[in-house]
Structure formats: structure tokens, C-alpha cells
Motif scaffolding. Structure first.
Motif, PDB file in Angstrom:
ATOM      1  N   LEU A 281     -33.929 123.198 -82.358  1.00 22.29           N
ATOM      2  CA  LEU A 281     -34.531 122.094 -83.114  1.00 22.29           C
ATOM      3  C   LEU A 281     -35.576 121.356 -82.280  1.00 22.29           C
ATOM      4  CD1 LEU A 281     -34.549 120.037 -85.532  1.00 22.29           C
ATOM      5  CD2 LEU A 281     -32.602 118.908 -84.400  1.00 22.29           C
TER       6      LEU A 281
ATOM      7  N   TRP B 212     -38.141 117.908 -82.855  1.00 14.52           N
ATOM      8  CA  TRP B 212     -38.400 116.774 -83.744  1.00 14.52           C
ATOM      9  C   TRP B 212     -39.737 116.138 -83.399  1.00 14.52           C
ATOM     10  CZ3 TRP B 212     -37.139 111.210 -82.405  1.00 14.52           C
ATOM     11  CH2 TRP B 212     -37.461 110.356 -83.461  1.00 14.52           C
TER      12      TRP B 212
ATOM     13  N   VAL C  14     -31.202 118.389 -88.314  1.00 15.91           N
ATOM     14  CA  VAL C  14     -32.406 117.602 -88.602  1.00 15.91           C
ATOM     15  C   VAL C  14     -31.999 116.169 -88.961  1.00 15.91           C
ATOM     16  CG1 VAL C  14     -34.301 117.311 -90.253  1.00 15.91           C
ATOM     17  CG2 VAL C  14     -33.800 119.583 -89.306  1.00 15.91           C
TER      18      VAL C  14
ATOM     19  N   SER D  73     -45.373 113.366 -90.501  1.00 18.08           N
ATOM     20  CA  SER D  73     -45.471 114.681 -91.138  1.00 18.08           C
ATOM     21  C   SER D  73     -46.899 114.953 -91.630  1.00 18.08           C
ATOM     22  CB  SER D  73     -44.491 114.779 -92.319  1.00 18.08           C
ATOM     23  OG  SER D  73     -43.153 114.700 -91.882  1.00 18.08           O
TER      24      SER D  73
ATOM     25  N   TYR E 160     -29.647 115.737 -80.332  1.00 17.17           N
ATOM     26  CA  TYR E 160     -30.995 116.270 -80.163  1.00 17.17           C
ATOM     27  C   TYR E 160     -31.618 115.765 -78.863  1.00 17.17           C
ATOM     28  CZ  TYR E 160     -35.956 116.978 -80.525  1.00 17.17           C
ATOM     29  OH  TYR E 160     -37.245 117.333 -80.248  1.00 17.17           O
TER      30      TYR E 160
ATOM     31  N   THR F  69     -37.667 124.160 -86.709  1.00 13.25           N
ATOM     32  CA  THR F  69     -36.539 124.920 -86.183  1.00 13.25           C
ATOM     33  C   THR F  69     -36.972 126.360 -85.975  1.00 13.25           C
ATOM     34  OG1 THR F  69     -35.640 125.327 -88.419  1.00 13.25           O
ATOM     35  CG2 THR F  69     -34.729 123.458 -87.205  1.00 13.25           C
TER      36      THR F  69
ATOM     37  N   ALA G 192     -31.091 121.448 -93.908  1.00  8.51           N
ATOM     38  CA  ALA G 192     -31.732 120.702 -92.818  1.00  8.51           C
ATOM     39  C   ALA G 192     -30.684 119.929 -92.017  1.00  8.51           C
ATOM     40  CB  ALA G 192     -32.794 119.750 -93.370  1.00  8.51           C
TER      41      ALA G 192
ATOM     42  N   LYS H 127     -28.658 121.991 -89.785  1.00  9.38           N
ATOM     43  CA  LYS H 127     -29.379 122.436 -88.589  1.00  9.38           C
ATOM     44  C   LYS H 127     -29.590 121.292 -87.595  1.00  9.38           C
ATOM     45  CE  LYS H 127     -31.944 126.154 -90.941  1.00  9.38           C
ATOM     46  NZ  LYS H 127     -31.198 127.310 -90.410  1.00  9.38           N
TER      47      LYS H 127
ATOM     48  N   TRP I 100     -40.015 121.526 -91.336  1.00 10.47           N
ATOM     49  CA  TRP I 100     -39.245 120.635 -92.218  1.00 10.47           C
ATOM     50  C   TRP I 100     -40.013 119.341 -92.383  1.00 10.47           C
ATOM     51  CZ3 TRP I 100     -34.863 122.631 -94.383  1.00 10.47           C
ATOM     52  CH2 TRP I 100     -34.344 123.795 -93.787  1.00 10.47           C
TER      53      TRP I 100
ATOM     54  N   SER J 172     -39.727 118.018 -88.545  1.00 14.08           N
ATOM     55  CA  SER J 172     -38.948 118.776 -87.576  1.00 14.08           C
ATOM     56  C   SER J 172     -39.338 120.238 -87.673  1.00 14.08           C
ATOM     57  CB  SER J 172     -37.447 118.612 -87.842  1.00 14.08           C
ATOM     58  OG  SER J 172     -37.015 117.301 -87.546  1.00 14.08           O
TER      59      SER J 172
ATOM     60  N   ALA K 232     -38.315 113.506 -89.739  1.00 16.79           N
ATOM     61  CA  ALA K 232     -39.401 114.411 -90.103  1.00 16.79           C
ATOM     62  C   ALA K 232     -40.691 113.980 -89.408  1.00 16.79           C
ATOM     63  CB  ALA K 232     -39.605 114.412 -91.607  1.00 16.79           C
TER      64      ALA K 232
END
Lengths: 200, 200
Positions: free
Chosen positions: B183, B185, B167, B14, A62, B174, B162, B165, B6, B172, B170
Motif C-alpha cells: 500500500l 498513500w 486503504v 486525488s 501504514y 496498491t 479498499a 487492503k 484508488w 492510494s 485517497a
């Protein structure tokens, strides 16, 4: 109104930060201090003997993608370094000489370009001498001074100072204040750090 | 133009992301999908049995300070949670029921407020039932449905998705695309993810 810019030459996100920090600070009228330090002792204290971007592959994948987007937006070339992470010890010692002699900013930018755009080995004396010569400096004199015991001690002390301020990664920014330094971590936080310095 | 958000209910960053993502997506005309998942299996795969903010104290101290600045700027209350990290498993299972029934967004915001502003235990059935009731929902029915084998399997599948993908933390975001998902983050990357969705 002062901001300290803490950076490590191996650090990926320090590259776009180093390339834009001087202009951003100048436009805001904030004084800037370039503070090279070493991440290895800090990462070692966290039990890491390698970059977390190598230890945690999903995070590493990433990071390169994210850094690519950031560099593209900033008009910066990004090419896979000759190795990751590179050893920035010698470059950091030379940068400290540059802090005294007034060329730390252009030298630091040139080292980042060599690492992340030029695919050069920044631990190679010839590469470092080439950068110094390009800047019109006496490479032999600067490199000799960088290797004195005093200068080596100074880099260790600067790393200790970073740790004492709570720095745990690079790039970081600290803004001195009455209640201690305010810490900002990451290229993303440059603008926040500048705002903080302006209201301090 | 679609973005997947996500999130994990224990995740600190988050919280501000969840409180602003719906409005940001709506203003940009981008469709938003709320995708709760669990960090524990991902962190476990990295060798962590606790939050990295607890494992690495300097990073943890910085995170709370940084989150405080972010919440203050966003007008959000931030109070020390009853424990950190909290167990978001039950809340995530209920959120999946809400995804089907159209109340996942307000439920998720209410859980974040309970965790990070209300000093409530979000693994407590009474707290979760209280949130559902406040939203005018049938708490018993929603909680019963959240505990069916199918729904439990669905949360595991969503976490696996997740991971597939890329991930690793969190929040994240997409953005689906022809060459796979892009992606992003971190709460900081919401605006970038929205821009990406608009040009996809």
C-alpha cells in the motif's frame, strides 16, 4: 536563504528528516535552524490525547510500513521503539540548550537514533546523559540548564510560535518571506522547502 | 507489473494524481487499474462525519495551500470548489460503468476538472450528463446503467475491498504481490508505487 526545521522527538517521520536535513540544506547553500517543539499541545487542541497513528489503527499500520520503506531507502535502521509515542519533553528542553551552545544538530540526531533505532527510553535521564556524554559534553551542566524556568518557558514559546505559523504536525519546514512564512509539512516536503528558500 | 489506483472524486489530492497517473504508469510500462471508491464509510469508521480538512482547520488551510503549489507545478488550474467535500457517489457509480466500457480514465479526469477547476457540482445529474456527452458517450444509457442494483453493490464491494487492503485515505495505490498488496498513500507516493510494481 533560511529554513526552519520544526521537529518533535516522538515524531516518526521527523526521524528520517532529522537525519538528512543538515546535509540537504548545506548542499543547497540554505541556512538551517533546528526548532524543536512539542506536538502534545497541538494534538490536544485537535481533541487527541494520543498519537493519531494510535487513534487510527489503519493509518498507524501504514505509517510503520511506509516509514520502514523510507528508512531502508535512506540506509537508516528502524526498530520498534520501547513505546510509541515516547515523551520528548526533556530531550526538547536539552536541545534548546544545544541551540545556544552549538550542538543541537548532533544531539537531535542522537536522540532520534536512540528512539527509533536503539530502542532506548528518551525520557530517561540516564539515556539523555549518556547521549550528552557521548558527544563530549558536560551532561550534568546541560541537563541542569535545560530545567531552568527560563528554558522551560522558551520551549513553550517555541511551540506557540510553531502554532502561530500554522504548524499542525511534524516534521514541518517554514521559510520566512515578505508575505509571512511558507509552510511545508512532512519529510516529503524538505526538497520543496529548500527550493522555496532558494527562490525567496 | 500492475498498479491499482484508488481514488474518491471528493478527494483533493486525488485530483493531481488522477491527472498524471495514466501517463506515469504508461511511461514505466506498468498496467494501471482505475479503482473508484468512497471515503465516507472509511471516515465514518474513524468517527468523522466530515472531511478531516474541515474538522482540523490548520490542516485544511495547509492542504489548500499545498495543493495550490502542487497544481501550479503540474500546470493544473485549481479553483475553490462549489463546496468541500462534494458528494462523489453518482460519479463513482458512473465511473464503474466506464471501467467496463473503456472510458473510465477520461471520465474520471473530466470529473476532477469539473470539481477542482470548473466549479461545477459533480453530484448534479446535468453536470455528469454533460461530461458524458462531451466524451461522445450516450449519457442516458451510462447513467441508467450506473443506477442498477448490481452496479451500486459493486461500488460498495469495491470500497470494502479498499478497506480490506488497508486503504484509509485517497489517493492510494496498491501493488499486488505474493505476500499481499503493498500500500502507498498519497499523490506523493505514485512514483514509489510504480517503482514497487516494476520490481515485483
Amino acid at each position: 536563504m533560511l529554513i526552519d526545521f520544526w521537529y518533535e522527538f516522538a515524531s516518526t517521520y521527523s526521524y528520517p528528516a532529522a537525519m538528512r536535513v543538515e546535509r540537504a540544506a548545506a548542499e543547497a547553500g540554505v541556512e538551517l535552524r533546528w526548532r524543536p517543539f512539542l506536538l502534545a499541545p497541538i494534538f490536544g487542541g485537535q481533541g487527541w490525547s494520543d498519537s493519531p497513528f494510535n487513534i487510527y489503527p489503519a493509518k498507524g499500520r501504514y505509517m510503520w510500513r511506509d516509514l520502514g520503506r523510507i528508512c531502508a531507502a535512506q540506509g537508516l535502521v528502524l526498530k520498534e521503539p520501547v513505546r510509541f509515542p515516547q515523551n520528548g519533553l526533556k530531550a526538547a528542553r536539552i536541545a534548546l540548550v544545544g541551540a545556544d551552545e552549538g550542538w543541537i544538530a548532533p544531539f537531535s540526531r542522537a536522540v532520534y537514533l536512540a528512539n527509533f533505532a536503539g530502542q532506548k527510553d528518551i525520557s530517561d535521564d540516564a539515556v539523555l546523559a549518556g547521549i550528552l556524554t557521548e558527544l563530549g559534553l558536560d551532561a550534568d551542566a546541560a541537563m541542569a540548564r535545560s530545567q531552568t524556568p527560563d528554558n522551560k518557558t522558551r520551549l513553550r514559546a517555541q511551540t506557540d510560535e510553531a502554532i502561530a505559523k500554522g504548524v499542525f504536525g511534524a516534521p514541518s519546514f517554514t521559510v520566512p518571506g515578505a508575505g509571512g512564512d511558507e509552510l511545508f509539512w512532512g519529510n516529503d516536503r524538505l526538497e520543496d522547502a529548500i527550493r522555496w528558500a532558494r527562490r525567496s
